[in-house]
Design a protein around this motif. Sequence first.
Motif, PDB file in Angstrom:
ATOM      1  N   PRO A   3     -50.875  20.143  32.272  1.00 14.01           N
ATOM      2  CA  PRO A   3     -50.590  19.892  30.854  1.00 14.01           C
ATOM      3  C   PRO A   3     -51.782  19.224  30.186  1.00 14.01           C
ATOM      4  N   SER A   4     -52.011  19.568  28.937  1.00 16.70           N
ATOM      5  CA  SER A   4     -53.221  19.128  28.249  1.00 16.70           C
ATOM      6  C   SER A   4     -53.237  17.653  27.917  1.00 16.70           C
ATOM      7  N   GLY A   5     -52.074  16.993  27.947  1.00 19.80           N
ATOM      8  CA  GLY A   5     -52.051  15.585  27.593  1.00 19.80           C
ATOM      9  C   GLY A   5     -52.285  15.400  26.101  1.00 19.80           C
ATOM     10  N   ALA A   6     -52.690  14.206  25.710  1.00 18.01           N
ATOM     11  CA  ALA A   6     -52.916  13.920  24.293  1.00 18.01           C
ATOM     12  C   ALA A   6     -54.097  14.750  23.781  1.00 18.01           C
ATOM     13  N   LEU A   7     -53.886  15.441  22.672  1.00 23.82           N
ATOM     14  CA  LEU A   7     -54.941  16.303  22.132  1.00 23.82           C
ATOM     15  C   LEU A   7     -55.909  15.558  21.226  1.00 23.82           C
ATOM     16  N   THR A   8     -55.441  14.525  20.545  1.00 18.08           N
ATOM     17  CA  THR A   8     -56.307  13.837  19.593  1.00 18.08           C
ATOM     18  C   THR A   8     -57.577  13.300  20.239  1.00 18.08           C
ATOM     19  N   PRO A   9     -57.495  12.504  21.323  1.00 20.46           N
ATOM     20  CA  PRO A   9     -58.731  12.023  21.939  1.00 20.46           C
ATOM     21  C   PRO A   9     -59.579  13.145  22.522  1.00 20.46           C
ATOM     22  N   LEU A  10     -58.929  14.226  22.979  1.00 28.52           N
ATOM     23  CA  LEU A  10     -59.678  15.356  23.521  1.00 28.52           C
ATOM     24  C   LEU A  10     -60.518  16.011  22.427  1.00 28.52           C
ATOM     25  N   LEU A  11     -59.894  16.245  21.268  1.00 26.02           N
ATOM     26  CA  LEU A  11     -60.616  16.864  20.158  1.00 26.02           C
ATOM     27  C   LEU A  11     -61.677  15.920  19.607  1.00 26.02           C
ATOM     28  N   GLU A  12     -61.334  14.640  19.493  1.00 27.72           N
ATOM     29  CA  GLU A  12     -62.306  13.666  18.986  1.00 27.72           C
ATOM     30  C   GLU A  12     -63.520  13.568  19.904  1.00 27.72           C
ATOM     31  N   LEU A  38     -54.015  17.230   8.851  1.00 30.36           N
ATOM     32  CA  LEU A  38     -52.612  17.445   9.214  1.00 30.36           C
ATOM     33  C   LEU A  38     -51.680  16.817   8.187  1.00 30.36           C
ATOM     34  N   PRO A  39     -50.521  17.430   7.938  1.00 30.93           N
ATOM     35  CA  PRO A  39     -49.501  16.768   7.114  1.00 30.93           C
ATOM     36  C   PRO A  39     -49.099  15.456   7.766  1.00 30.93           C
ATOM     37  N   SER A  40     -48.755  14.481   6.978  1.00 32.02           N
ATOM     38  CA  SER A  40     -48.484  13.142   7.511  1.00 32.02           C
ATOM     39  C   SER A  40     -47.083  12.977   8.085  1.00 32.02           C
ATOM     40  N   HIS A  41     -46.216  14.002   7.938  1.00 31.34           N
ATOM     41  CA  HIS A  41     -44.817  13.849   8.366  1.00 31.34           C
ATOM     42  C   HIS A  41     -44.538  14.426   9.739  1.00 31.34           C
ATOM     43  N   GLY A  95     -66.103  16.034  19.116  1.00 28.29           N
ATOM     44  CA  GLY A  95     -66.722  16.017  17.797  1.00 28.29           C
ATOM     45  C   GLY A  95     -65.856  16.430  16.631  1.00 28.29           C
ATOM     46  N   ILE A  96     -64.562  16.647  16.849  1.00 27.74           N
ATOM     47  CA  ILE A  96     -63.680  17.063  15.757  1.00 27.74           C
ATOM     48  C   ILE A  96     -63.104  15.827  15.082  1.00 27.74           C
ATOM     49  N   ARG A  97     -63.176  15.777  13.769  1.00 28.42           N
ATOM     50  CA  ARG A  97     -62.630  14.655  13.008  1.00 28.42           C
ATOM     51  C   ARG A  97     -61.220  15.020  12.538  1.00 28.42           C
ATOM     52  N   ILE A  98     -60.274  14.124  12.766  1.00 27.96           N
ATOM     53  CA  ILE A  98     -58.875  14.407  12.457  1.00 27.96           C
ATOM     54  C   ILE A  98     -58.377  13.414  11.410  1.00 27.96           C
ATOM     55  N   PHE A  99     -57.817  13.943  10.335  1.00 31.77           N
ATOM     56  CA  PHE A  99     -57.306  13.093   9.268  1.00 31.77           C
ATOM     57  C   PHE A  99     -55.932  13.575   8.803  1.00 31.77           C
TER      58      PHE A  99
END
Length: 207
Positions: A5-14, A45-48, A17-21
């Motif tokens: 399983p990929s686990g948390a995607l946010t730190p992987l993408l960050e 991403l939508p905030s909800h 070099g991907i900026r997430i807002f």
Amino acid sequence: MGDAPSGALTPLLEANGIRIFALPTDCGDVGSFSTRQSGTPFVFLPSHLDGEQARQHLAHELGQLVLGHSRPGHRDSRTAAIQFASAFLMPRTAVVAAMLRTATPERLAAASSAWGVPTSAVLHRLHDLELMPEWSHRSTIERLGDERAPYEQPGATSVERSYLLPKAVAHLRARGLPVDSVAELTAVRTDDPPRWPTTISPGAPGS
């Protein structure tokens, strides 16, 4: 990552070099999207979104960036990105090894929890890989819907959290940069509500 399983995607993408807002709350009619600015990839991403939804949207936008189809409204690119996201979150060999062709709702829920996706996403993946007959796919979806999906727990997956943002905030604080200076650098008015990434945890610095 292999088939795990990929686990948390946010730190992987960050980390790549991907900026997430998060989008402002008054942009409720805008879905997630990705783009590049001066070579830097951004995902909005939508905030909800809950944890599972955020993972699916992140994987979808990653597909848009990787496949080079970040063009809003482009139907073929959207289909390809959906297929990418499904395969990325649920690798084929792992799905086959799980032997879910005749799985009970409890086993489907366990699989969805392990992969961090809704049970419906697992069913669609099984169907796409021809591991579940059409009649079984439909009947299972109807059964889960009739029972109000008692085994599925929306938002049960841990919330996606940014590792980058707390470090950035701590760095700014260590440098003694006041809010006005940060606002000037980021072109955000100080009377605006903070536009932090949707993945930041409620108790994190700067929230």
